[in-house]
Motif scaffolding. Structure first.
Motif, PDB file in Angstrom:
ATOM      1  N   GLN A 182      53.288  76.133  62.035  1.00  0.00           N
ATOM      2  CA  GLN A 182      54.156  77.043  62.424  1.00  0.00           C
ATOM      3  C   GLN A 182      55.136  77.131  61.035  1.00  0.00           C
ATOM      4  N   PRO A 184      56.702  78.918  58.003  1.00  0.00           N
ATOM      5  CA  PRO A 184      57.090  80.038  57.624  1.00  0.00           C
ATOM      6  C   PRO A 184      56.597  80.362  56.395  1.00  0.00           C
ATOM      7  N   PRO A 186      56.971  83.963  54.070  1.00  0.00           N
ATOM      8  CA  PRO A 186      57.217  85.254  53.831  1.00  0.00           C
ATOM      9  C   PRO A 186      56.365  85.642  52.473  1.00  0.00           C
ATOM     10  N   PRO A 264      60.375  78.360  52.114  1.00  0.00           N
ATOM     11  CA  PRO A 264      60.762  77.855  53.533  1.00  0.00           C
ATOM     12  C   PRO A 264      59.816  76.593  54.033  1.00  0.00           C
ATOM     13  N   LEU A 265      60.645  75.755  54.659  1.00  0.00           N
ATOM     14  CA  LEU A 265      59.762  74.603  54.930  1.00  0.00           C
ATOM     15  C   LEU A 265      60.262  74.099  56.434  1.00  0.00           C
TER      16      LEU A 265
ATOM     17  N   PRO B 184      65.732  81.325  56.211  1.00  0.00           N
ATOM     18  CA  PRO B 184      65.079  82.214  57.533  1.00  0.00           C
ATOM     19  C   PRO B 184      65.574  81.503  58.779  1.00  0.00           C
ATOM     20  N   PRO B 264      63.474  76.405  60.571  1.00  0.00           N
ATOM     21  CA  PRO B 264      63.197  76.501  59.063  1.00  0.00           C
ATOM     22  C   PRO B 264      64.151  76.246  58.135  1.00  0.00           C
ATOM     23  N   LEU B 265      64.108  75.740  57.048  1.00  0.00           N
ATOM     24  CA  LEU B 265      65.079  75.466  56.120  1.00  0.00           C
ATOM     25  C   LEU B 265      64.520  75.875  54.892  1.00  0.00           C
ATOM     26  N   LEU B 266      65.248  75.733  53.668  1.00  0.00           N
ATOM     27  CA  LEU B 266      64.909  75.777  52.306  1.00  0.00           C
ATOM     28  C   LEU B 266      65.100  74.773  51.576  1.00  0.00           C
ATOM     29  N   PRO B 267      64.421  74.464  50.424  1.00  0.00           N
ATOM     30  CA  PRO B 267      64.542  73.260  49.776  1.00  0.00           C
ATOM     31  C   PRO B 267      66.036  72.880  49.164  1.00  0.00           C
TER      32      PRO B 267
END
Lengths: 525, 525
Positions: A182, A184, A186, A264-265, B184, B264-267
């Motif tokens: 899952q 994401p 983009p 995103p992670l 996101p 979801p997160l970002l680095p």
């Protein structure tokens, strides 16, 4: 009493030692990358068992080791398995670029079929071996660590009723990460793995990215479909390959933000790229003398990886000739026949202490096939690269290094002597390559904890808590249309359509009324 | 020489001491949460300067401290500023639930206008104070740390030409994080902050979530619009509030996965919730004696936060009466008049060592307004909660704790004596609440490093490297339609339409041809 309880509870999860860890490994560089994790787990007092089939090519289970091996039989020989790998290699390096689309498709599907069949036989070797399964169950493993590039690790964990963790470099088009994890992605700024694109994409590149994403998705659906029935049968309930993968507690991804483009992670995706890297050890005397003899020009390290043992005589000679024309000394890791054109500045070695050489201050450039392990050693030591990618993710890996300004990339097929000479001169004389490589090195070194510590922390976390469900997104419970809120959008669209319809009807009714009144009035007048 | 250089480079970023850090703070609980970071930075040898206006309500800049304060004037008094906060509080707690939609809108817009005006005056106080700006420039700060809930910190950093880091609990509907930070947030499983939803949403809840997302987006666009011209004028180039915010190197988010639902997160988003928490210290003798006198029933800690000094006599008496009917002893943090109905088991305190009490083994329940700081202290010590949320994010915070099974939530407005008694009995007698609170506590304690260490690591990282651009996603450079690949989709749609059109035309042409031939044939016949 409660104080003591809380205190014990808080302390109890800080340390886990002497637990049993089960490994379901993969071959080649995947195994090389897994070994430091296994060694660290053993160093920390855990008992590590590797379940491996008897015909493995790269995992040496017969030598004395602190790793315990649970070896099981498969109905094919080691030579057959080796032949399969060589076939893939030959297809990817030599055939892919010359075959027609039709032949490409035929060869590709043939290889996938063979690979699936071999994997199924490996899987049968353990899943249908009730005695072995029972023995593994009795060992009471706390966690299973597996590389999902080879199926069955997750299935084995499910059969044993234990949590499992993935260690993964990538899947084709990141399909496993996207659909089963899952994650994401983009397509506007996350280039699909194997697309050779960067995060800065033009309109056409974004179009390409979407195309690759769809293509790889279709291919994966086809691969996975082969496994759905197998998994369902083994677990005794209808399931899919992807659904089972989605139950992973943690995904250890073997890259980091020195290599990856920011994207995103998810909280259960942990980036541990470079976990196998370590400071350089002193070189053997003979090697050190050769390196020192390079003077101020320094040395070039050249390796096309452990899988490529031979080149055609023509190619080897062309490379040897090019290397002979650069002022640096060259250490070439090559197990093939000595090229006739080999110059005096170049020495061939069957094996090289690559990490120690890359960490040597005399090293100026690393000529590499672009495997992730080698790239990470270069990043760790801040060495700029020349990539001659051969297969799998290697072209994409080198595209990353090129985009980050730390590498020049050459084509293996169309490589000329002058290309190689120019590339070496460019990377050495244009200081930006060295600066960018050092920048990546700083990113790799300056982390809250080392990638290996991070990987081991999360493996031990899962053992301490029996999982890491608090990091698993609820997206796993949604259907694809719920995930994208298509049902809500459809509902809103219907509402809007109903309102527009009602409004139009009202307007028409009013118009008719008005017209009726006007006509009546006209009639009266 | 190169060896030495590389060695020095690799070493140089491992330690940063004695650097100058600038803080642009916020009021209330935001300041409380920032202080441990400032203290840790000072502890590590940095010089921390807080730029604060003279009429601040919560930041005591006149007492001796190891923090340096750069105080600047604003054209309003402290009482005016305090009155503004009280007005917000009154609106949110008492008026919001009784006003008509029209009045609600009028009061809300009036408050926003006042808040914007006050913030603009604060901003003017530093941005238009050239002498002060020059002095700050000369101090050569390495980084600015700011809470974006109060504008201008990012602008100040841009004026000083230094990188900046955000410390943020949340913005309305996560609009800042989503639009300015590019985080996101799929509405299907990421509940919008202030929606009081969990990650497990029904169809109707997903519909609600999308509605809230759109509503908050519209509201934010209106707030931000007020600042676009100000930011453009100050920077001397056309820009927007959101674009400037997007230049943040790191977003320190003041929650963690014990509180948040996995998303979801970002680095460059680092979750540091609970950074202010620390082990309990022994209580003062009088307090310890009172706590110990509770026997096996234990104690209940009750606090509605530092902002609520007074309740109506009726409410205070009702609460006092309810507390009088439970077998526990109660410690109530309350600065208002002593309620007539106060029972002997309850003691009022103007201030309580909340963290030390929550960490006391006799503590059974924490009755809280649901501020993030208090919730995190309860999580840290594994204490179940009863939430009586009052304003801002408090209802949403408590919805998170309720969803995680560690709290019961009551309504402040409709609260009855029996509600409170039942809630205390439920949380104490149903052991699942304590178990879930302990589970959250274990998640909070079992991290690779403490949240405070993590926050300070990334602040120092930005100082060492002059930023953290390698963590910033390329999404920032894309327009909204490029981000969603709408241009690619439109192109593909046009291609498809063209193909369908061409195909239809071909078919029609063929049909006509066929018909023509048949007619000719018929004619001939």
């Amino acid at each position: 009493m409660q104080t003591v309880c809380l205190f014990v509870m808080l302390l109890s999860f800080q340390w886990v030692t002497g637990e049993n860890v089960l490994i379901w490994p993969s071959e080649g560089s995947h195994w090389i990358n897994l070994k430091p994790v296994i060694e660290e787990l053993i160093e920390r007092g855990h008992n590590v068992t590797v379940a491996v089939h008897a015909s493995t090519v790269y995992i040496n289970y017969s030598e004395p080791s602190s790793i315990m091996f649970e070896v099981f039989d498969v109905p094919f020989t080691r030579d057959r398995y080796k032949e399969f790998f060589n076939d893939i290699l030959h297809f990817w390096i030599y055939e892919k670029v010359i075959l027609s689309y039709g032949d490409l498709y035929r060869r590709f599907t043939e290889m996938i079929r063979t690979g699936t069949e071999l994997n199924r036989q490996i899987c049968d070797g353990i899943i249908k071996n009730h005695k072995l399964l029972q023995r593994l169950k009795e060992t009471k493993f706390k966690v299973l660590l597996t590389d999902p590039i080879n199926p069955c690790g997750d299935l084995l964990a499910m059969k044993l009723g234990i949590p499992f963790i993935f260690t993964l470099r990538f899947s084709l088009g990141s399909s496993m990460e996207r659909f089963c994890g899952q994650l994401p992605a983009p397509p506007s700024y996350v280039p699909v793995v194997m697309s050779e694109l960067s995060d800065k994409m033009t309109f056409t590149e974004r179009l390409q990215n979407i195309f690759y994403m769809q293509l790889y998705t279709l291919m994966n659906e086809w691969f996975w479909h082969n496994w759905d029935a197998y998994y369902s049968e083994a677990l005794g309930k209808p399931t899919t390959f992807c659904e089972t993968m989605g139950k992973a507690e943690i995904w250890l991804i073997r890259t980091y933000w020195d290599f990856e483009f920011p994207r995103p992670l998810l909280p259960n995706f942990v980036f541990v790229g470079g976990l196998h890297c370590h400071p350089a050890k002193p070189l053997a005397q003979e090697l050190e003398e050769f390196v020192q003899s390079s003077g101020e020009h320094g040395v070039v390290i050249f390796s096309l990886g452990s899988l490529v043992k031979n080149l055609t005589a023509e190619k080897a000679n062309m490379i040897a000739e090019a290397l002979g024309e650069i002022p640096q000394k060259v250490l070439w890791s090559y197990a093939g026949e000595k090229p006739k054109m080999l110059a005096s500045n170049t020495k061939l070695y069957k094996w090289l202490p690559q990490n120690d050489l890359l960490g040597h201050p005399k090293t100026r450039v690393f000529i590499t096939h672009g495997g992730t392990n080698g790239i990470y050693e270069a990043i760790y030591h801040g060495v700029p690269m020349i990539g001659i990618p051969l297969f799998a993710d290697q072209p994409d890996n080198m595209a990353h290094m090129k985009a980050k300004g730390a590498a020049v990339v050459l084509s293996f097929i169309s490589l000329t002597k002058q290309d190689l000479i120019n590339a070496v001169n460019t990377v050495i004389n244009d200081t930006s390559y060295k600066e960018n490589a050092l920048k990546l090195s700083r990113i790799q070194h300056d982390q809250p904890m080392t990638p290996l510590e991070r990987a081991v922390f999360w493996i031990e976390f899962v053992m301490r808590h029996g999982g890491a469900q608090h990091l698993r997104p609820e997206a796993h419970s949604l259907s694809w249309y719920q995930y994208h809120c298509l049902d809500v959008i459809a509902f809103l669209f219907i509402c809007l359509a109903a309102i527009v319809f009602a409004f139009t009807k009202c307007c028409m009714f009013c118009c008719r009324k008005c017209r009726g009144t006007r006509e009546k009035k006209n009639k009266v007048e």
